[in-house]
Design a protein around this motif. Structure first.
Motif, PDB file in Angstrom:
ATOM      1  N   THR A  99     -26.734  -2.933  -4.561  1.00  0.00           N
ATOM      2  CA  THR A  99     -26.407  -3.932  -3.541  1.00  0.00           C
ATOM      3  C   THR A  99     -25.938  -5.252  -4.141  1.00  0.00           C
ATOM      4  N   GLU A 100     -26.037  -5.406  -5.464  1.00  0.00           N
ATOM      5  CA  GLU A 100     -25.663  -6.662  -6.101  1.00  0.00           C
ATOM      6  C   GLU A 100     -24.189  -6.969  -5.807  1.00  0.00           C
ATOM      7  N   PRO A 101     -23.900  -8.204  -5.339  1.00  0.00           N
ATOM      8  CA  PRO A 101     -22.527  -8.547  -4.962  1.00  0.00           C
ATOM      9  C   PRO A 101     -21.490  -8.299  -6.053  1.00  0.00           C
ATOM     10  N   ASP A 102     -21.832  -8.547  -7.320  1.00  0.00           N
ATOM     11  CA  ASP A 102     -20.857  -8.325  -8.387  1.00  0.00           C
ATOM     12  C   ASP A 102     -20.550  -6.838  -8.567  1.00  0.00           C
ATOM     13  N   ARG A 103     -21.542  -5.988  -8.416  1.00  0.00           N
ATOM     14  CA  ARG A 103     -21.318  -4.540  -8.536  1.00  0.00           C
ATOM     15  C   ARG A 103     -20.497  -4.020  -7.359  1.00  0.00           C
ATOM     16  N   VAL A 104     -20.810  -4.500  -6.151  1.00  0.00           N
ATOM     17  CA  VAL A 104     -20.048  -4.081  -4.974  1.00  0.00           C
ATOM     18  C   VAL A 104     -18.604  -4.557  -5.107  1.00  0.00           C
ATOM     19  N   ALA A 105     -18.402  -5.806  -5.538  1.00  0.00           N
ATOM     20  CA  ALA A 105     -17.042  -6.343  -5.698  1.00  0.00           C
ATOM     21  C   ALA A 105     -16.248  -5.541  -6.735  1.00  0.00           C
ATOM     22  N   GLU A 106     -16.880  -5.166  -7.824  1.00  0.00           N
ATOM     23  CA  GLU A 106     -16.193  -4.358  -8.848  1.00  0.00           C
ATOM     24  C   GLU A 106     -15.802  -2.998  -8.278  1.00  0.00           C
ATOM     25  N   ALA A 107     -16.674  -2.399  -7.499  1.00  0.00           N
ATOM     26  CA  ALA A 107     -16.366  -1.107  -6.884  1.00  0.00           C
ATOM     27  C   ALA A 107     -15.211  -1.238  -5.896  1.00  0.00           C
ATOM     28  N   VAL A 108     -15.191  -2.298  -5.116  1.00  0.00           N
ATOM     29  CA  VAL A 108     -14.095  -2.528  -4.162  1.00  0.00           C
ATOM     30  C   VAL A 108     -12.785  -2.753  -4.917  1.00  0.00           C
ATOM     31  N   ARG A 109     -12.829  -3.517  -5.996  1.00  0.00           N
ATOM     32  CA  ARG A 109     -11.629  -3.773  -6.799  1.00  0.00           C
ATOM     33  C   ARG A 109     -11.050  -2.473  -7.343  1.00  0.00           C
ATOM     34  N   ARG A 110     -11.911  -1.624  -7.882  1.00  0.00           N
ATOM     35  CA  ARG A 110     -11.453  -0.348  -8.436  1.00  0.00           C
ATOM     36  C   ARG A 110     -10.934   0.580  -7.340  1.00  0.00           C
ATOM     37  N   TYR A 111     -11.584   0.573  -6.182  1.00  0.00           N
ATOM     38  CA  TYR A 111     -11.119   1.373  -5.050  1.00  0.00           C
ATOM     39  C   TYR A 111      -9.710   0.918  -4.644  1.00  0.00           C
ATOM     40  N   ALA A 112      -9.520  -0.393  -4.508  1.00  0.00           N
ATOM     41  CA  ALA A 112      -8.215  -0.933  -4.110  1.00  0.00           C
ATOM     42  C   ALA A 112      -7.128  -0.552  -5.117  1.00  0.00           C
ATOM     43  N   GLU A 113      -7.481  -0.553  -6.390  1.00  0.00           N
ATOM     44  CA  GLU A 113      -6.527  -0.173  -7.439  1.00  0.00           C
ATOM     45  C   GLU A 113      -6.149   1.302  -7.331  1.00  0.00           C
ATOM     46  N   ARG A 114      -7.117   2.170  -7.178  1.00  0.00           N
ATOM     47  CA  ARG A 114      -6.826   3.604  -7.132  1.00  0.00           C
ATOM     48  C   ARG A 114      -6.151   4.015  -5.831  1.00  0.00           C
ATOM     49  N   TYR A 115      -6.644   3.496  -4.714  1.00  0.00           N
ATOM     50  CA  TYR A 115      -6.176   3.958  -3.409  1.00  0.00           C
ATOM     51  C   TYR A 115      -5.104   3.055  -2.795  1.00  0.00           C
ATOM     52  N   GLU A 116      -4.712   2.022  -3.538  1.00  0.00           N
ATOM     53  CA  GLU A 116      -3.608   1.139  -3.156  1.00  0.00           C
ATOM     54  C   GLU A 116      -3.798   0.509  -1.783  1.00  0.00           C
ATOM     55  N   ARG A 117      -5.050   0.203  -1.471  1.00  0.00           N
ATOM     56  CA  ARG A 117      -5.366  -0.551  -0.252  1.00  0.00           C
ATOM     57  C   ARG A 117      -6.744  -1.176  -0.425  1.00  0.00           C
ATOM     58  N   THR A 118      -6.871  -2.385   0.097  1.00  0.00           N
ATOM     59  CA  THR A 118      -8.149  -3.072   0.032  1.00  0.00           C
ATOM     60  C   THR A 118      -8.947  -2.735   1.286  1.00  0.00           C
ATOM     61  N   PRO A 119     -10.168  -2.267   1.138  1.00  0.00           N
ATOM     62  CA  PRO A 119     -10.969  -1.950   2.321  1.00  0.00           C
ATOM     63  C   PRO A 119     -11.257  -3.204   3.146  1.00  0.00           C
ATOM     64  N   SER A 120     -11.428  -3.013   4.445  1.00  0.00           N
ATOM     65  CA  SER A 120     -11.789  -4.124   5.328  1.00  0.00           C
ATOM     66  C   SER A 120     -13.121  -4.715   4.887  1.00  0.00           C
ATOM     67  N   PRO A 121     -13.292  -6.014   5.077  1.00  0.00           N
ATOM     68  CA  PRO A 121     -14.588  -6.611   4.730  1.00  0.00           C
ATOM     69  C   PRO A 121     -15.728  -5.925   5.483  1.00  0.00           C
ATOM     70  N   ASN A 122     -16.854  -5.779   4.813  1.00  0.00           N
ATOM     71  CA  ASN A 122     -18.016  -5.153   5.421  1.00  0.00           C
ATOM     72  C   ASN A 122     -19.261  -5.771   4.788  1.00  0.00           C
ATOM     73  N   PRO A 123     -19.964  -6.634   5.529  1.00  0.00           N
ATOM     74  CA  PRO A 123     -21.162  -7.270   4.949  1.00  0.00           C
ATOM     75  C   PRO A 123     -22.279  -6.277   4.664  1.00  0.00           C
ATOM     76  N   SER A 124     -22.188  -5.060   5.194  1.00  0.00           N
ATOM     77  CA  SER A 124     -23.202  -4.026   4.937  1.00  0.00           C
ATOM     78  C   SER A 124     -22.789  -3.064   3.829  1.00  0.00           C
ATOM     79  N   ARG A 125     -21.724  -3.395   3.125  1.00  0.00           N
ATOM     80  CA  ARG A 125     -21.230  -2.489   2.076  1.00  0.00           C
ATOM     81  C   ARG A 125     -22.158  -2.483   0.878  1.00  0.00           C
ATOM     82  N   VAL A 126     -22.345  -1.286   0.329  1.00  0.00           N
ATOM     83  CA  VAL A 126     -23.070  -1.063  -0.923  1.00  0.00           C
ATOM     84  C   VAL A 126     -22.189  -0.167  -1.785  1.00  0.00           C
TER      85      VAL A 126
END
Length: 139
Positions: A99-126
């Motif tokens: 749940t650590e914000p830096d780990r979640v942000a890194e996962a979102v960054r890598r997802y956006a890079e691979r899938y060529e889209r940034t996921p919508s903001p989600n305050p419940s994201r892990v």
């Protein structure tokens, strides 16, 4: 291109295996429910061989996160897999919900890079981080 079956160190994949994991593919995540039955769902996965991690972003209220959390401190045995025709690749390991914000942000960054889209903001994201122990596949 000849088919090769892989069973390799997930921290040191060959170029072909790593290239396949960089392509845009929908994957599956298999977790175990508390009763031991498999729960298989489609997900986006990123693979970081240097860190020996695969990452899946999700909502903290999802069944997959609940299954991982139910496994306790030792983590949950899981597998992620992708298929493209005769090519397939599976990564296995122990999963932990982070749940650590830096780990979640890194996962979102890598997802956006691979899938060529940034996921919508989600305050419940892990992020489900999978500490990899095995890599298998056919390329």
């Amino acid at each position: 291109m000849a088919s090769t079956t892989y069973s390799l160190d997930p921290g040191a994949p060959d170029a072909r295996y790593l290239s396949f994991w960089r392509e845009r593919h929908l994957c599956t995540l298999t977790t175990l429910r508390p009763d031991g039955t498999p729960h298989v769902v489609p997900v986006g996965v990123t693979y970081d061989p240097r860190a020996r991690l695969a990452r899946v972003i999700t909502d903290k209220a999802s069944a997959k996160a609940a299954n991982v959390l139910a496994a306790g401190e030792r983590g949950a045995p899981v597998a992620v897999c992708q298929v493209d025709g005769r090519r397939w690749a599976t990564l296995e390991g122990r999963a932990f919900v982070r749940t650590e914000p830096d780990r979640v942000a890194e996962a979102v960054r890598r997802y956006a890079e691979r899938y060529e889209r940034t996921p919508s903001p989600n305050p419940s994201r892990v992020v489900i981080e999978i500490e990899l122990t095995r890599a298998l596949g056919r390329g």
